[in-house]
Design an enzyme around this catalytic site. Structure first.
Site: not given
Ligand SMILES: [Zn+2]
Length: 181
Positions: A87, A111, A114
């Protein structure tokens, strides 16, 4: 008139969402990570791709010298402090002035780190395929952040489970229906 042959358009063409997810997965094949290959593809409102990325070590940092392991006694001997997620790379690789209002297609639910980038970059939507780390604190925090910031996220189930790219198909040596099986 029997001379007139109406040729209908091909009906098994790849639709946009499957196409963008496939681009994310193809990009993931560039990853050198032995345990996890993740790709991301950013698309603007005109269905144009404006950024692609996959997980890897930062530019100029030798991916033969940095560790790729998932666990070690010392965290510095794992990949986690070093690796850039797909990302991040997709956002940084953008070929437009910005990615405000764009959608991101990504193999894995992003996550929390990101999620921060996605929010700050002004993306409006995340379309992910797998949510296999759903119960981890990182993903819980990510959902919390994305929800608060008003970034939509939804799981996507492609129409097809597999796309085969056959380089011979252009010479008529591919599968009967072209390149998609
Ligand atoms: Zn991430």
């Amino acid at each position: 008139n029997s001379d007139i042959i109406v040729t209908k358009k091909r009906d098994n063409y790849l639709e946009w969402p499957d196409y963008f997810m496939a681009v994310a997965f193809l990009s993931a094949q560039r990853s050198k990570d032995p345990s996890s290959q993740v790709g991301a593809c950013i698309v603007n409102q005109d269905n144009k791709i404006v950024g692609i990325g996959y997980n890897g070590m930062p530019n100029g940092c030798d991916d033969d010298l940095l560790p790729w392991s998932r666990c070690a006694e010392n965290k510095l001997d794992t990949k986690y402090p070093y690796v850039c997620h797909a990302e991040l790379n997709a956002i940084m690789n953008k070929n437009s002035a910005d990615v405000k209002g764009c959608s991101m297609y990504v193999a894995l639910f992003p996550c929390n780190e990101c999620a921060k980038l996605i929010i700050q970059a002004g993306l409006k939507e995340v379309i992910y395929l797998s949510d296999k780390y759903h119960h981890t604190p990182e993903m819980t925090a990510s959902r919390r952040l994305l929800s608060m910031a008003g970034v939509h996220f939804r799981q996507y189930q492609p129409k097809t489970t597999e796309i085969v790219i056959n380089f011979n198909s252009i010479n008529g040596l591919g599968t009967a229906n072209g390149t998609i099986q």
